[in-house]
Design a protein around this motif. Structure first.
Motif, PDB file in Angstrom:
ATOM      1  N   UNK A 234       4.185 -17.910   5.784  1.00 56.06           N
ATOM      2  CA  UNK A 234       2.852 -16.913   5.455  1.00 56.06           C
ATOM      3  C   UNK A 234       2.208 -16.165   6.290  1.00 56.06           C
ATOM      4  N   UNK A 235       2.320 -16.804   7.710  1.00 53.57           N
ATOM      5  CA  UNK A 235       1.338 -15.864   8.585  1.00 53.57           C
ATOM      6  C   UNK A 235       1.909 -14.524   8.468  1.00 53.57           C
ATOM      7  N   UNK A 236       0.798 -13.768   8.572  1.00 46.96           N
ATOM      8  CA  UNK A 236       0.991 -12.244   8.479  1.00 46.96           C
ATOM      9  C   UNK A 236       1.017 -11.778   7.198  1.00 46.96           C
ATOM     10  N   UNK A 237       0.515 -12.607   6.174  1.00 43.95           N
ATOM     11  CA  UNK A 237       0.547 -12.230   4.914  1.00 43.95           C
ATOM     12  C   UNK A 237      -0.965 -12.364   4.184  1.00 43.95           C
ATOM     13  N   UNK A 238      -1.358 -11.753   2.967  1.00 40.36           N
ATOM     14  CA  UNK A 238      -2.377 -12.226   2.535  1.00 40.36           C
ATOM     15  C   UNK A 238      -2.421 -13.250   1.593  1.00 40.36           C
ATOM     16  N   UNK A 239      -1.885 -14.247   1.875  1.00 39.68           N
ATOM     17  CA  UNK A 239      -1.489 -15.420   0.946  1.00 39.68           C
ATOM     18  C   UNK A 239      -2.790 -16.240   0.997  1.00 39.68           C
ATOM     19  N   UNK A 240      -3.441 -16.597  -0.376  1.00 41.84           N
ATOM     20  CA  UNK A 240      -4.399 -17.676  -0.170  1.00 41.84           C
ATOM     21  C   UNK A 240      -3.979 -18.949   0.654  1.00 41.84           C
ATOM     22  N   UNK A 241      -5.112 -19.308   1.555  1.00 40.66           N
ATOM     23  CA  UNK A 241      -4.769 -20.283   2.535  1.00 40.66           C
ATOM     24  C   UNK A 241      -4.547 -19.819   3.987  1.00 40.66           C
ATOM     25  N   UNK A 242      -4.299 -18.371   4.187  1.00 38.41           N
ATOM     26  CA  UNK A 242      -3.772 -17.936   5.479  1.00 38.41           C
ATOM     27  C   UNK A 242      -5.168 -17.379   6.135  1.00 38.41           C
ATOM     28  N   UNK A 243      -4.983 -17.247   7.138  1.00 43.42           N
ATOM     29  CA  UNK A 243      -6.116 -16.657   8.215  1.00 43.42           C
ATOM     30  C   UNK A 243      -6.587 -15.252   7.346  1.00 43.42           C
ATOM     31  N   UNK A 244      -8.096 -14.795   7.489  1.00 45.88           N
ATOM     32  CA  UNK A 244      -8.440 -13.675   6.822  1.00 45.88           C
ATOM     33  C   UNK A 244      -8.391 -12.401   7.968  1.00 45.88           C
ATOM     34  N   UNK A 245      -6.925 -12.102   8.235  1.00 46.69           N
ATOM     35  CA  UNK A 245      -6.905 -11.293   9.175  1.00 46.69           C
ATOM     36  C   UNK A 245      -6.165 -10.005   8.862  1.00 46.69           C
ATOM     37  N   UNK A 246      -6.946  -8.946   8.497  1.00 48.48           N
ATOM     38  CA  UNK A 246      -6.409  -7.774   7.681  1.00 48.48           C
ATOM     39  C   UNK A 246      -7.123  -6.562   8.213  1.00 48.48           C
ATOM     40  N   UNK A 247      -6.376  -5.512   7.743  1.00 47.45           N
ATOM     41  CA  UNK A 247      -7.095  -4.137   7.935  1.00 47.45           C
ATOM     42  C   UNK A 247      -7.182  -3.499   6.530  1.00 47.45           C
ATOM     43  N   UNK A 248      -8.202  -2.364   6.667  1.00 45.32           N
ATOM     44  CA  UNK A 248      -8.524  -1.943   5.768  1.00 45.32           C
ATOM     45  C   UNK A 248      -8.345  -0.288   5.891  1.00 45.32           C
ATOM     46  N   UNK A 249      -7.475   0.273   5.243  1.00 48.22           N
ATOM     47  CA  UNK A 249      -7.095   1.484   5.351  1.00 48.22           C
ATOM     48  C   UNK A 249      -7.420   2.447   4.326  1.00 48.22           C
ATOM     49  N   UNK A 250      -7.982   3.558   4.781  1.00 46.88           N
ATOM     50  CA  UNK A 250      -8.205   5.011   3.897  1.00 46.88           C
ATOM     51  C   UNK A 250      -6.711   5.564   3.844  1.00 46.88           C
ATOM     52  N   UNK A 251      -6.275   5.839   2.466  1.00 48.52           N
ATOM     53  CA  UNK A 251      -4.839   6.788   2.698  1.00 48.52           C
ATOM     54  C   UNK A 251      -4.887   7.414   1.348  1.00 48.52           C
ATOM     55  N   UNK A 252      -3.904   8.136   1.438  1.00 45.60           N
ATOM     56  CA  UNK A 252      -3.693   8.842   0.152  1.00 45.60           C
ATOM     57  C   UNK A 252      -3.116   7.941  -1.116  1.00 45.60           C
ATOM     58  N   UNK A 253      -2.420   8.547  -1.859  1.00 47.12           N
ATOM     59  CA  UNK A 253      -1.493   7.708  -3.051  1.00 47.12           C
ATOM     60  C   UNK A 253      -0.451   6.917  -2.419  1.00 47.12           C
ATOM     61  N   UNK A 254      -0.230   5.854  -2.801  1.00 48.79           N
ATOM     62  CA  UNK A 254       0.566   4.799  -2.331  1.00 48.79           C
ATOM     63  C   UNK A 254       2.021   4.994  -3.021  1.00 48.79           C
ATOM     64  N   UNK A 255       3.179   4.911  -2.310  1.00 45.50           N
ATOM     65  CA  UNK A 255       4.232   5.407  -2.885  1.00 45.50           C
ATOM     66  C   UNK A 255       5.438   4.048  -2.456  1.00 45.50           C
ATOM     67  N   UNK A 256       6.398   4.073  -3.635  1.00 47.58           N
ATOM     68  CA  UNK A 256       7.573   3.225  -3.268  1.00 47.58           C
ATOM     69  C   UNK A 256       8.794   3.835  -3.011  1.00 47.58           C
ATOM     70  N   UNK A 257       9.419   3.491  -1.840  1.00 48.76           N
ATOM     71  CA  UNK A 257      10.501   4.293  -1.636  1.00 48.76           C
ATOM     72  C   UNK A 257      11.965   3.529  -2.043  1.00 48.76           C
TER      73      UNK A 257
END
Length: 301
Positions: A234-257
């Protein structure tokens, strides 16, 4: 430490595909979900308005030697130190001592697979896997046959891709991933990190088959944490119980490829079930904030 509740964004978390909010306390993620229940769940939390920004795990760079940490943080990248690489000499002693096994880029994958398989037969597969063998780029991505890949996967090997350093032209990264070998990826070139360029390189391999944006992002976050020694999955994910290490990004519309034969098509259709990502064909998202263990990067508790 004060609890923080961030709402009004788009949050990449295994806890919820449609998460718009998350909470963290004492350096750990404690919840992620929709905006509505947040205030009731965390009535005393300090509130943060995400203003529609995309929140995701921080990129992790596991080749951090000589890396300027402030410059890396400014690109949303945190170090996840990997031990120094070595050749096949001494690998048996390392495995028997339970030490990390990190192989140079010029190590022959077939020879490595044979040696790790032999050691697994003597000390047990779990003992070898606990060493988290990492094969750094280079020959690992060129013409490695399926038998070798299967043998490497069987003992928990991680292949560390260097998309901004190694020539990946013609490489079938999808085949490597499908073998069961764990993939990690570096965002580094020279003395700088370029995470979004690394994702573009991983997803647009000339003459080969690149990863989806989601898989490429995983390789630069959870995969890099795995290469650096994390074993919990789970390290490197935003799963409850993991370290609160994350980035906040300003971005346009999200897309699925989604892959359509050899063509990749961008879509915003939520029915795909795939978590949306920033559109890599556009400009780089703008970093608004980087938190490490719940604190702004560069600060300490």
């Amino acid at each position: 430490m004060t609890a923080f509740l961030a709402t009004g964004g788009r949050v990449l978390t295994p806890a919820s595909r449609d998460a718009t909010a998350l909470a963290h306390e004492n350096g750990l993620i404690v919840w992620a979900g929709s905006d509505a229940p947040g205030p009731a769940l965390f009535p005393g939390a300090e509130r943060v308005d995400l203003e529609g920004d995309w929140v995701a795990p921080a990129f992790a760079e596991c080749l951090p030697e000589g890396l300027g940490l402030a410059a890396a943080a400014a690109r949303g990248v945190v170090p996840a130190a990997l031990p120094s690489a070595h050749g096949l000499d001494g690998i048996e002693d390392r495995v028997r001592a339970g030490e990390r096994v990190v192989l140079d880029a010029d190590v022959d994958p077939a020879q490595l697979a044979a040696e790790l398989t032999r050691l697994a037969g003597e000390v047990g597969g779990p003992a070898v896997a606990r060493c988290i063998p990492v094969l750094v780029g280079g020959t690992a991505t060129r013409n490695t046959d399926d038998t070798t890949l299967a043998a490497l996967a069987a003992v928990g090997t991680v292949i560390l891709l260097r998309p901004l350093v190694d020539d990946l032209a013609g490489t079938d990264i999808v085949r490597i991933a499908a073998s069961g070998v764990a993939l990690a990826a570096s965002t580094r070139v020279g003395d700088e990190v370029r995470p979004w360029d690394a994702l573009r390189a991983l997803t647009s391999v000339e003459g080969g088959r690149g990863l989806s944006p989601r898989a490429a992002f995983t390789a630069t976050t959870r995969g890099a944490r795995r290469a650096a020694g994390a074993r919990d999955g789970t390290a490197g994910t935003l799963t409850p119980g993991t370290p609160a290490t994350f980035a906040r990004w300003q971005t346009g519309e999200l897309a699925v490829v989604a892959a359509d034969d050899a063509v990749q098509r961008w879509s915003t259709d939520p029915r795909s079930g795939v978590p949306p990502m920033p559109d890599l064909t556009g400009p780089d998202p703008v970093l608004r904030a980087l938190l490490v263990d719940g604190l702004p990067a560069g600060t300490t508790a």
